[in-house]
Scaffold this active site. Structure first.
Site, PDB file in Angstrom:
ATOM      1  N   CYS A   1       0.661  -1.254  -0.154  1.00  0.00           N
ATOM      2  CA  CYS A   1      -0.103   0.026   0.031  1.00  0.00           C
ATOM      3  C   CYS A   1       0.912   1.153  -0.137  1.00  0.00           C
ATOM      4  O   CYS A   1       1.546   1.333   0.882  1.00  0.00           O
ATOM      5  CB  CYS A   1      -0.948   0.046   1.305  1.00  0.00           C
ATOM      6  SG  CYS A   1      -1.763  -1.578   1.583  1.00  0.00           S
TER       7      CYS A   1
ATOM      8  N   CYS B   1      -2.345  -1.194  -3.626  1.00  0.00           N
ATOM      9  CA  CYS B   1      -3.130  -0.276  -3.216  1.00  0.00           C
ATOM     10  C   CYS B   1      -2.411   0.892  -2.883  1.00  0.00           C
ATOM     11  O   CYS B   1      -1.338   1.023  -2.752  1.00  0.00           O
ATOM     12  CB  CYS B   1      -3.668  -0.781  -1.680  1.00  0.00           C
ATOM     13  SG  CYS B   1      -4.672   0.281  -0.749  1.00  0.00           S
TER      14      CYS B   1
END
Ligand code: SAM
Ligand code: DTB
Ligand code: SF4
Length: 346
Positions: free
Chosen positions: A105, A136
């Site tokens: 992420c 992400c």
């Protein structure tokens, strides 16, 4: 149990605030039982999804989120840096992969990305994805064209939190509205990207606000695939640096309620683990949390050391969840391996 309750489906989008408050306030054994029942219906409760966070653009943010050390509007905010180079991001992603992360992420302290910033972020997404990691990003507000660009680059998840109830929101953030957050979520959803959306507990909100946040999340047209529940990290110099601590049982109740309301979603025990005991962690997992951030840093604040998470998961007999097709059938190390992480970084 009433006939009506017996016929209610597990996945609902018509929650009332009173119902959610009642769930949060259930006798603890009943709340935990209901959460575990649903958790086991949809997931293997011994599996935990592991994500690693990297701040690709730190500090200097124009927004005024009262909890955030990256806002340029607070005294003692973190030093502003430029967007990280793609190759540096790849080095960090390889290390995260070697340490056992399934999802990578990337967070940027932006109100919303500029088009030329998105060029670099798309390159990062393509590179990280090529390592077999899920991707992400969390970049602030997105319009539909930006969302489509990210989708085309292969983005798996977009993180954009509602943070709290609509009513309490205005006392935490004044520079963007709740509706703007909902609009970003719908742009991301419409582009076909998985949604990661949750909030923060411990900002001075009351029971009704906590219920309101969960109600809004669960009443979205589709439940977010990931629901991060953050315990406020109280950072000195932010307006919430001295906020009152939340007791662990109260926090576990919110995790359990999220699990009951969004049974198909990954509920992430997100920020705030650094000062949480092993026992509190265990209760969160028993309440249905099945995702964590691993790695010694979140975006700018500390997260538990790799060896602590390794010991904790091992003591609980829990192992990382095998990621979708991105994993290509390979077995992950039982838990993040600090030696492999260090070797990959050097
Ligand atoms: N700038 C982007 C945005 O706000 O959408 C992305 C990054 S922002 C840091 C992502 C999320 O981290 C916030 O929405 C908030 O929920 C969470 N967060 C930030 N600071 C936090 C803190 N001190 N404690 C807990 N959660 C925090
Ligand atoms: C989320 O809900 N929590 C993460 C992630 N999404 C981006 C961020 C937590 C940040 C905690 C404060 C910091 O480290 O700066
Ligand atoms: Fe900026 Fe995101 Fe922090 Fe708000 S939470 S100040 S938008 S980095």
């Amino acid at each position: 149990m009433t006939a009506q309750k017996m016929t209610q489906p597990d996945v609902r989008h018509d929650w009332t605030r009173a119902e959610v408050e009642a769930l949060i306030n259930l006798p603890f054994p009943d709340l935990m039982f209901r959460a575990q029942e649903l958790h086991r219906r949809y997931f293997d409760p011994t599996k935990v999804q592991i994500s690693t966070l990297l701040s690709i653009k730190t500090g200097g943010c124009p927004e005024d989120c009262a909890y955030c050390p990256q806002s340029a509007r607070h005294e003692k905010s973190v030093k502003a840096e430029r967007l990280m180079a793609v190759e540096k991001v790849m080095t960090e992603a390889r290390a995260a992969k070697a340490a056992g992360a399934g999802r990578f992420c990337m967070g940027a302290a932006w109100r919303s990305p500029k088009d030329h910033d998105l060029d670099s972020v798309c390159e990062m997404i393509e590179g990280v994805k090529s390592l077999g990691l899920e991707t992400c990003v969390t970049l602030g507000m997105l319009d539909s064209v930006q969302s489509q660009r990210l989708k085309d680059a292969g983005l798996d998840y977009y993180n954009h939190n509602l943070d709290t109830s609509e009513e309490f929101y205005g006392s935490i953030i004044s520079t963007r509205t709740y509706q703007e957050r909902l609009d970003t979520l719908s742009n991301v959803r419409d582009a076909g990207i998985n949604v990661c959306c949750g909030g923060i507990v411990g900002m001075g909100e009351d029971l009704s606000d906590r219920a309101g946040l969960l109600m809004t999340l669960a009443n979205l047209p589709k439940h977010p695939e990931s629901v991060p529940i953050n315990l406020l990290v109280r950072v000195e110099g932010t307006p919430l640096g001295e906020a009152e601590a939340v007791d662990p049982i109260t926090f576990v109740r919110i995790i359990a309620t999220a699990r009951i309301m969004m049974p198909e979603s990954h509920v992430r025990l997100a920020a705030g683990r650094e000062n949480m005991t092993d026992e509190a962690h265990a209760l969160c997992f028993l309440a249905g949390a099945n995702s964590i951030f691993c790695g010694e840093k979140l975006l700018t604040t500390p997260n538990p050391a790799e060896h602590r998470d390794r010991q904790l998961l091992s003591a609980l007999g829990m192992t990382p969840m095998v990621q979708s097709e991105a994993e290509m059938g390979t077995l992950r190390p039982a838990v993040p391996d600090v030696a492999a992480y260090e070797a990959a970084l050097s």
